[in-house]
Design a protein around this motif. Structure first.
Motif, PDB file in Angstrom:
ATOM      1  N   THR A  63    -148.322  78.755  28.286  1.00  0.00           N
ATOM      2  CA  THR A  63    -147.807  77.608  27.545  1.00  0.00           C
ATOM      3  C   THR A  63    -146.509  77.931  26.823  1.00  0.00           C
ATOM      4  O   THR A  63    -145.703  77.048  26.593  1.00  0.00           O
ATOM      5  CB  THR A  63    -148.841  77.100  26.529  1.00  0.00           C
ATOM      6  N   ILE A  64    -146.302  79.184  26.457  1.00  0.00           N
ATOM      7  CA  ILE A  64    -145.053  79.574  25.808  1.00  0.00           C
ATOM      8  C   ILE A  64    -144.008  79.737  26.899  1.00  0.00           C
ATOM      9  O   ILE A  64    -144.224  80.470  27.862  1.00  0.00           O
ATOM     10  CB  ILE A  64    -145.227  80.899  25.031  1.00  0.00           C
ATOM     11  N   PRO A  65    -142.871  79.068  26.783  1.00  0.00           N
ATOM     12  CA  PRO A  65    -141.849  79.243  27.820  1.00  0.00           C
ATOM     13  C   PRO A  65    -141.344  80.690  27.806  1.00  0.00           C
ATOM     14  O   PRO A  65    -141.190  81.290  26.755  1.00  0.00           O
ATOM     15  CB  PRO A  65    -140.748  78.269  27.416  1.00  0.00           C
ATOM     16  N   PHE A  66    -141.118  81.237  28.992  1.00  0.00           N
ATOM     17  CA  PHE A  66    -140.685  82.623  29.056  1.00  0.00           C
ATOM     18  C   PHE A  66    -139.184  82.714  29.192  1.00  0.00           C
ATOM     19  O   PHE A  66    -138.517  81.810  29.693  1.00  0.00           O
ATOM     20  CB  PHE A  66    -141.395  83.385  30.181  1.00  0.00           C
ATOM     21  N   GLU A  67    -138.668  83.828  28.710  1.00  0.00           N
ATOM     22  CA  GLU A  67    -137.246  84.116  28.785  1.00  0.00           C
ATOM     23  C   GLU A  67    -137.054  85.197  29.841  1.00  0.00           C
ATOM     24  O   GLU A  67    -137.840  86.152  29.899  1.00  0.00           O
ATOM     25  CB  GLU A  67    -136.779  84.627  27.414  1.00  0.00           C
TER      26      GLU A  67
END
Length: 120
Positions: A63-67
């Motif tokens: 759910t956390i957007p990745f970099e």
């Protein structure tokens, strides 16, 4: 006194006691069934909590957007939470690291590593 014809009392010869081995076997079977039930209940409890914790860990990184990492990326890694397993290939493969920065915010960083499928 009462007449024995009208009120028959059991005598030791009319009562057939269970042999001790049969009584003990029944007790042991019941004890084993209870222990088996308790072990099974504990196993189900641990598996449920383990699956829940694993699912929570996986859903956070999804759910956390990745970099995507590059050499210009400024990193502020205070605590590494998890790192995904590299694929079983003999090539560079993406891996994701979930970490917290010095402000306590959670991040996911994707970077390349060599896969684990190469033979020496």
């Amino acid at each position: 006194m009462s007449n024995p014809q009208f009120f028959p009392h059991p005598t030791p010869s009319t009562i057939a006691p269970k042999p001790p081995a049969i009584a003990l076997r029944g007790f042991l079977n019941e004890a084993v069934n209870i222990m088996t039930f308790k072990k099974t209940a504990l196993l189900v409890l641990f598996v449920t909590f383990g699956a829940h914790a694993h699912a929570a860990d996986n859903t956070e990184s999804k759910t956390i957007p990745f970099e995507i990492y590059n050499y210009a990326t400024k990193l502020d890694i205070e605590h590494v939470i998890s790192i995904s397993e590299p694929a079983n290939e003999c090539a560079p493969v993406p891996v994701r690291m979930t970490y917290e920065d010095s402000y306590g915010e959670r991040h996911v960083l994707q970077y390349q590593v060599m896969g684990t499928g190469c033979s020496s």
